[in-house]
Design a protein around this motif. Structure first.
Motif, short mmCIF file in Angstrom:
data_model
loop_
_atom_site.label_atom_id
_atom_site.label_comp_id
_atom_site.label_asym_id
_atom_site.label_seq_id
_atom_site.Cartn_x
_atom_site.Cartn_y
_atom_site.Cartn_z
N ILE A 165 -6.61 -0.16 -0.93
CA ILE A 165 -6.76 -1.72 -0.65
C ILE A 165 -7.58 -2.24 -1.71
CG2 ILE A 165 -7.70 -3.29 1.02
CD1 ILE A 165 -6.71 -1.32 3.22
N TYR A 166 -8.69 -1.37 -2.12
CA TYR A 166 -9.38 -1.81 -3.21
C TYR A 166 -8.71 -2.03 -4.62
CZ TYR A 166 -13.88 -2.52 -5.56
OH TYR A 166 -14.88 -2.91 -6.35
N LEU A 167 -8.03 -1.34 -4.86
CA LEU A 167 -7.02 -1.37 -6.09
C LEU A 167 -5.96 -2.59 -5.70
CD1 LEU A 167 -6.00 2.44 -6.72
CD2 LEU A 167 -7.36 1.11 -8.14
N LEU A 168 -5.39 -2.71 -4.80
CA LEU A 168 -4.74 -3.96 -4.44
C LEU A 168 -5.62 -5.19 -4.89
CD1 LEU A 168 -2.38 -2.84 -1.36
CD2 LEU A 168 -1.75 -3.04 -3.45
N ARG A 169 -6.57 -5.13 -4.20
CA ARG A 169 -7.36 -6.50 -4.28
C ARG A 169 -8.10 -6.69 -6.01
NH1 ARG A 169 -12.77 -7.26 -0.95
NH2 ARG A 169 -13.54 -9.36 -1.43
N GLY B 153 1.04 15.69 -7.64
CA GLY B 153 1.94 14.65 -6.99
C GLY B 153 1.14 13.36 -6.63
N PRO B 154 1.89 12.73 -5.63
CA PRO B 154 1.38 11.28 -5.10
C PRO B 154 0.21 11.57 -4.35
CG PRO B 154 3.30 12.08 -3.86
CD PRO B 154 3.16 12.93 -4.86
N VAL B 155 -0.97 10.52 -4.49
CA VAL B 155 -2.11 10.64 -3.78
C VAL B 155 -1.65 10.55 -2.18
CG1 VAL B 155 -2.48 7.96 -3.45
CG2 VAL B 155 -4.54 9.80 -3.61
N ARG B 156 -0.79 9.91 -1.83
CA ARG B 156 -0.46 10.16 -0.21
C ARG B 156 -0.48 11.48 0.35
NH1 ARG B 156 5.47 8.19 0.72
NH2 ARG B 156 6.45 9.90 -0.28
N ARG C 105 -6.58 10.60 4.76
CA ARG C 105 -5.88 9.19 4.94
C ARG C 105 -6.45 7.89 5.14
NH1 ARG C 105 -0.41 8.08 7.08
NH2 ARG C 105 -0.35 5.90 7.65
N GLU C 106 -7.52 8.04 5.67
CA GLU C 106 -8.49 6.77 5.72
C GLU C 106 -9.07 6.31 4.29
OE1 GLU C 106 -12.34 5.32 8.04
OE2 GLU C 106 -11.12 6.80 8.99
N GLU C 107 -9.49 7.41 3.83
CA GLU C 107 -10.24 7.11 2.38
C GLU C 107 -9.11 6.62 1.42
OE1 GLU C 107 -13.14 9.03 -0.93
OE2 GLU C 107 -12.56 10.29 0.82
N MET C 108 -7.89 7.17 1.49
CA MET C 108 -6.78 6.90 0.54
C MET C 108 -6.65 5.40 0.81
SD MET C 108 -3.42 6.30 0.15
CE MET C 108 -2.74 7.15 1.85
N GLU C 109 -6.42 4.98 1.98
CA GLU C 109 -5.97 3.48 2.41
C GLU C 109 -7.07 2.65 1.91
OE1 GLU C 109 -5.23 3.69 6.33
OE2 GLU C 109 -2.85 4.43 6.22
N LEU D 285 0.90 -1.22 0.12
CA LEU D 285 0.00 -0.04 0.10
C LEU D 285 0.92 1.25 0.10
CD1 LEU D 285 -3.06 1.01 -0.19
CD2 LEU D 285 -2.76 0.91 2.48
N GLN D 286 1.84 1.22 0.71
CA GLN D 286 2.71 2.48 0.77
C GLN D 286 3.50 2.89 -0.62
OE1 GLN D 286 3.28 4.42 3.22
NE2 GLN D 286 1.76 3.47 4.30
N ALA D 287 3.97 1.88 -1.44
CA ALA D 287 4.65 1.76 -2.57
C ALA D 287 3.42 2.40 -3.58
CB ALA D 287 5.06 0.80 -3.21
N LEU D 288 2.09 1.79 -3.44
CA LEU D 288 1.00 2.26 -4.11
C LEU D 288 0.75 3.72 -4.09
CD1 LEU D 288 -1.28 1.15 -6.31
CD2 LEU D 288 -2.49 0.91 -4.50
N SER D 289 0.85 4.36 -2.91
CA SER D 289 0.29 5.42 -2.57
C SER D 289 1.54 6.58 -3.06
CB SER D 289 0.16 5.99 -1.14
OG SER D 289 1.46 5.76 -0.29
#
Length: 153
Positions: free
Chosen positions: A86-90, A68-71, A78-82, A56-60
């Protein structure tokens, strides 16, 4: 006594330990915040590497927009970004990928058609890549192409 000493020396010499260093196999590299995706294709590669590693960190770092980066963005909490990450990772989880093509898109963006393979399932998704202030980022990915994979475990 002499025979006992000789036997002890022979046994001590036979019990020798050697350490052999073997190189460890490392996972595929994932771009960190300190390594920039210097072009559109490395941005896609970084995004897909983060997905494959479920990082998730590398994805952000690989996911962002022209600011710039979403993070670092104030668009999402932060909670919504995570949660979105997680949905993208899945949904985009894969065993293998292959870039099928690249084309120009509106606003100087680049569009990549990427084949994602998970087991025996293959999907093709579009990834829009944009140049930010310091590097390129994957701005969006076509969720419709992998919608059925989001629920799959």
């Amino acid at each position: 006594m002499r025979k006992l000493l000789l036997a002890g020396l022979l046994l001590a010499g036979a019990c020798k330990t050697r350490t052999i260093d073997e190189p460890a196999t490392a996972p595929a590299p994932v771009l960190s915040a300190s390594k920039a995706a210097i072009g559109p294709r490395p941005a896609v590669d970084a995004f897909l590497s983060a997905i494959k590693a479920q990082d998730l960190q590398a994805l952000s770092v690989a996911w962002g927009d022209k600011t710039g980066p979403v993070r670092d963005s104030k668009v999402f909490s932060r909670e919504e970004m995570e949660q979105r990450g997680i949905y993208l990772l899945r949904c985009f989880r894969h065993d293998r990928t292959r870039v099928l093509g690249e084309s120009a898109a509106a606003g100087g963006e680049r569009n990549f058609q990427v084949e994602l393979m998970r087991g025996t399932v293959t999907r093709v998704a579009d990834f829009l890549v944009v140049q930010g202030p310091d590097r390129w980022y994957v701005r969006t990915a076509n969720m419709d192409a992998v919608k059925d994979l989001c629920a799959a475990r």
